[in-house]
Design a protein around this motif. Structure first.
Motif, PDB file in Angstrom:
ATOM      1  N   ASN A   1      -7.077  19.214  -5.515  1.00 43.71           N
ATOM      2  CA  ASN A   1      -6.557  18.049  -6.225  1.00 43.71           C
ATOM      3  C   ASN A   1      -6.263  18.450  -7.675  1.00 43.71           C
ATOM      4  O   ASN A   1      -6.993  18.112  -8.603  1.00 43.71           O
ATOM      5  CB  ASN A   1      -7.550  16.884  -6.154  1.00 43.71           C
ATOM      6  CG  ASN A   1      -6.960  15.594  -6.654  1.00 43.71           C
ATOM      7  OD1 ASN A   1      -5.942  15.572  -7.334  1.00 43.71           O
ATOM      8  ND2 ASN A   1      -7.626  14.493  -6.335  1.00 43.71           N
TER       9      ASN A   1
ATOM     10  N   ARG B   1      -1.853   4.612   0.325  1.00 44.89           N
ATOM     11  CA  ARG B   1      -0.685   5.281  -0.260  1.00 44.89           C
ATOM     12  C   ARG B   1      -1.113   6.529  -1.031  1.00 44.89           C
ATOM     13  O   ARG B   1      -0.412   7.549  -1.027  1.00 44.89           O
ATOM     14  CB  ARG B   1       0.078   4.307  -1.152  1.00 44.89           C
ATOM     15  CG  ARG B   1       0.720   3.178  -0.315  1.00 44.89           C
ATOM     16  CD  ARG B   1       1.494   2.199  -1.138  1.00 44.89           C
ATOM     17  NE  ARG B   1       2.664   2.870  -1.693  1.00 44.89           N
ATOM     18  CZ  ARG B   1       3.198   2.552  -2.871  1.00 44.89           C
ATOM     19  NH1 ARG B   1       2.706   1.576  -3.586  1.00 44.89           N
ATOM     20  NH2 ARG B   1       4.251   3.205  -3.309  1.00 44.89           N
ATOM     21  N   ALA B   2      -2.272   6.455  -1.682  1.00 47.66           N
ATOM     22  CA  ALA B   2      -2.789   7.615  -2.415  1.00 47.66           C
ATOM     23  C   ALA B   2      -3.141   8.742  -1.450  1.00 47.66           C
ATOM     24  O   ALA B   2      -2.906   9.922  -1.754  1.00 47.66           O
ATOM     25  CB  ALA B   2      -4.007   7.219  -3.251  1.00 47.66           C
TER      26      ALA B   2
ATOM     27  N   ARG C   1       2.247   5.699 -11.324  1.00 47.98           N
ATOM     28  CA  ARG C   1       1.619   6.914 -11.842  1.00 47.98           C
ATOM     29  C   ARG C   1       2.350   7.367 -13.097  1.00 47.98           C
ATOM     30  O   ARG C   1       3.502   7.054 -13.313  1.00 47.98           O
ATOM     31  CB  ARG C   1       1.659   8.016 -10.791  1.00 47.98           C
ATOM     32  CG  ARG C   1       0.576   7.814  -9.721  1.00 47.98           C
ATOM     33  CD  ARG C   1       0.659   8.846  -8.666  1.00 47.98           C
ATOM     34  NE  ARG C   1      -0.151  10.020  -9.013  1.00 47.98           N
ATOM     35  CZ  ARG C   1      -0.308  11.051  -8.201  1.00 47.98           C
ATOM     36  NH1 ARG C   1       0.277  11.074  -7.022  1.00 47.98           N
ATOM     37  NH2 ARG C   1      -1.038  12.070  -8.567  1.00 47.98           N
TER      38      ARG C   1
ATOM     39  N   LYS D   1      -3.966  17.529  -9.725  1.00 51.93           N
ATOM     40  CA  LYS D   1      -3.638  16.441 -10.656  1.00 51.93           C
ATOM     41  C   LYS D   1      -4.893  15.860 -11.273  1.00 51.93           C
ATOM     42  O   LYS D   1      -4.923  15.575 -12.472  1.00 51.93           O
ATOM     43  CB  LYS D   1      -2.808  15.363  -9.965  1.00 51.93           C
ATOM     44  CG  LYS D   1      -1.414  15.844  -9.650  1.00 51.93           C
ATOM     45  CD  LYS D   1      -0.501  14.730  -9.229  1.00 51.93           C
ATOM     46  CE  LYS D   1       0.845  15.355  -8.917  1.00 51.93           C
ATOM     47  NZ  LYS D   1       1.952  14.682  -9.427  1.00 51.93           N
TER      48      LYS D   1
ATOM     49  N   GLU E   1       0.870  16.433  -1.472  1.00 53.48           N
ATOM     50  CA  GLU E   1       0.721  17.366  -2.596  1.00 53.48           C
ATOM     51  C   GLU E   1      -0.208  18.527  -2.252  1.00 53.48           C
ATOM     52  O   GLU E   1      -0.503  19.365  -3.104  1.00 53.48           O
ATOM     53  CB  GLU E   1       0.215  16.619  -3.827  1.00 53.48           C
ATOM     54  CG  GLU E   1       1.228  15.631  -4.378  1.00 53.48           C
ATOM     55  CD  GLU E   1       0.664  14.679  -5.421  1.00 53.48           C
ATOM     56  OE1 GLU E   1      -0.582  14.644  -5.628  1.00 53.48           O
ATOM     57  OE2 GLU E   1       1.471  13.961  -6.034  1.00 53.48           O
TER      58      GLU E   1
ATOM     59  N   ASN F   1      -1.762   3.222  -8.114  1.00 50.58           N
ATOM     60  CA  ASN F   1      -0.584   2.902  -7.323  1.00 50.58           C
ATOM     61  C   ASN F   1       0.454   4.009  -7.554  1.00 50.58           C
ATOM     62  O   ASN F   1       0.847   4.253  -8.695  1.00 50.58           O
ATOM     63  CB  ASN F   1      -0.034   1.544  -7.762  1.00 50.58           C
ATOM     64  CG  ASN F   1       1.219   1.130  -7.049  1.00 50.58           C
ATOM     65  OD1 ASN F   1       1.878   1.919  -6.383  1.00 50.58           O
ATOM     66  ND2 ASN F   1       1.569  -0.126  -7.208  1.00 50.58           N
ATOM     67  N   PRO F   2       0.908   4.688  -6.506  1.00 47.51           N
ATOM     68  CA  PRO F   2       1.879   5.769  -6.702  1.00 47.51           C
ATOM     69  C   PRO F   2       3.139   5.334  -7.455  1.00 47.51           C
ATOM     70  O   PRO F   2       3.754   6.152  -8.138  1.00 47.51           O
ATOM     71  CB  PRO F   2       2.208   6.212  -5.274  1.00 47.51           C
ATOM     72  CG  PRO F   2       0.971   5.901  -4.505  1.00 47.51           C
ATOM     73  CD  PRO F   2       0.468   4.602  -5.107  1.00 47.51           C
ATOM     74  N   ASP F   3       3.503   4.059  -7.376  1.00 47.34           N
ATOM     75  CA  ASP F   3       4.689   3.574  -8.093  1.00 47.34           C
ATOM     76  C   ASP F   3       4.481   3.499  -9.601  1.00 47.34           C
ATOM     77  O   ASP F   3       5.450   3.418 -10.355  1.00 47.34           O
ATOM     78  CB  ASP F   3       5.090   2.175  -7.594  1.00 47.34           C
ATOM     79  CG  ASP F   3       5.538   2.190  -6.144  1.00 47.34           C
ATOM     80  OD1 ASP F   3       5.968   3.260  -5.652  1.00 47.34           O
ATOM     81  OD2 ASP F   3       5.451   1.130  -5.496  1.00 47.34           O
TER      82      ASP F   3
ATOM     83  N   THR G   1      -1.699   9.407   1.408  1.00 45.06           N
ATOM     84  CA  THR G   1      -0.427  10.013   1.803  1.00 45.06           C
ATOM     85  C   THR G   1       0.090  10.932   0.699  1.00 45.06           C
ATOM     86  O   THR G   1       0.499  12.070   0.960  1.00 45.06           O
ATOM     87  CB  THR G   1       0.613   8.928   2.127  1.00 45.06           C
ATOM     88  OG1 THR G   1       0.113   8.142   3.213  1.00 45.06           O
ATOM     89  CG2 THR G   1       1.954   9.528   2.500  1.00 45.06           C
ATOM     90  N   GLN G   2       0.061  10.449  -0.541  1.00 41.09           N
ATOM     91  CA  GLN G   2       0.573  11.254  -1.645  1.00 41.09           C
ATOM     92  C   GLN G   2      -0.280  12.502  -1.861  1.00 41.09           C
ATOM     93  O   GLN G   2       0.252  13.596  -2.057  1.00 41.09           O
ATOM     94  CB  GLN G   2       0.638  10.424  -2.924  1.00 41.09           C
ATOM     95  CG  GLN G   2       1.332  11.170  -4.048  1.00 41.09           C
ATOM     96  CD  GLN G   2       1.849  10.249  -5.124  1.00 41.09           C
ATOM     97  OE1 GLN G   2       1.439   9.115  -5.244  1.00 41.09           O
ATOM     98  NE2 GLN G   2       2.760  10.758  -5.918  1.00 41.09           N
TER      99      GLN G   2
ATOM    100  N   ALA H   1      -8.034   5.818  -7.982  1.00 41.14           N
ATOM    101  CA  ALA H   1      -6.674   5.888  -7.438  1.00 41.14           C
ATOM    102  C   ALA H   1      -5.765   4.988  -8.255  1.00 41.14           C
ATOM    103  O   ALA H   1      -6.199   3.973  -8.800  1.00 41.14           O
ATOM    104  CB  ALA H   1      -6.632   5.473  -5.973  1.00 41.14           C
TER     105      ALA H   1
END
Length: 172
Positions: A130, A19-20, A98, A132, A27, A94-96, A22-23, A92
Motif C-alpha cells: 500500500n 470501492r476502496a 481522493r 499510497k 493498484e 471515497n475514490p472520487d 477495488t482501487q 478510507a
C-alpha cells in the motif's frame, strides 16, 4: 466536518470501503478484500464510538481511532508506550474525492483526539504494497519504526509512529 459515525452511516461507509478495496487491488495492494473490512467491523467500531466520518454533502472518508494495538506492535521499538498512544485503523476515502485532503484532515483530527485524551503519540501500520498509505504517513510526519512479516501475508507490514506536541492541535 468530522464526527462520530452513526449506525445510519453504515451504507455509505461500506460503499466507500468496497470501492476502496477495488482501487487498492487495482493498484497492486491486497491489504483489504471481501473479508476485511466488513459491515460487522464497522458496526462494532460505531458501537464502540471509535469510527469517525468526514462529511461534506455525504460521507467522503472515515477512520477508526482507538487503543487496539495488534500483537505485532509488541515486537517493535516505539518511542512511546502503548498506554500513551492511540492507533488508527480502517482509513478510507471515497475514490472520487481522493487527493483533496480528506485523509490528511482525518489524521489531523486523530492527532487532536489523541491530545485531548492525553496521549503523546499515534501508531499506525499498513501493508507494504500500500504505497499510497506509506507516502501519506511520510508526508504527515510519521516515522517508520520497522517492518514485520505476518503468517497471513507474503509481504511485510510497515509500522509508523508520530510523537505529538501541542503544535499538532493548532487549527482544530
Amino acid at each position: 466536518m468530522i464526527r462520530l459515525a452513526q449506525m445510519e452511516d453504515l451504507s455509505g461507509i461500506v460503499s466507500i470501503a468496497k470501492r476502496a478495496v477495488t482501487q487498492m487491488n487495482d493498484e497492486g495492494s491486497d491489504q483489504w478484500n471481501d473479508q476485511y473490512p466488513t459491515l460487522k467491523h464497522f458496526a462494532t467500531d460505531i458501537t464502540n464510538q471509535e469510527l469517525y466520518v468526514f462529511v461534506e454533502e455525504r460521507i467522503e472518508g472515515f477512520i477508526v481511532i482507538n487503543q487496539a494495538f495488534a500483537t505485532e506492535y509488541d515486537e517493535l521499538t516505539w518511542t512511546d508506550l502503548h498506554k500513551d498512544a492511540i492507533t488508527l485503523h480502517r482509513l478510507a476515502v471515497n475514490p472520487d474525492t481522493r487527493n483533496r485532503g480528506v485523509a490528511a484532515a482525518l489524521f489531523t483530527y486523530a492527532e487532536h483526539v489523541a491530545l485531548e485524551r492525553g496521549h503523546t503519540s499515534i501508531k499506525v501500520d499498513t501493508y507494504s504494497l500500500n504505497t499510497k498509505a506509506m507516502r501519506l504517513f511520510n508526508k504527515l510526519g510519521y516515522t517508520n519504526v520497522g517492518k514485520l512479516l505476518t503468517a497471513t501475508r507474503s509481504e511485510p507490514f510497515v509500522y509508523y509512529e508520530k510523537t505529538l506536541g501541542q503544535a499538532d492541535a493548532v487549527g482544530m
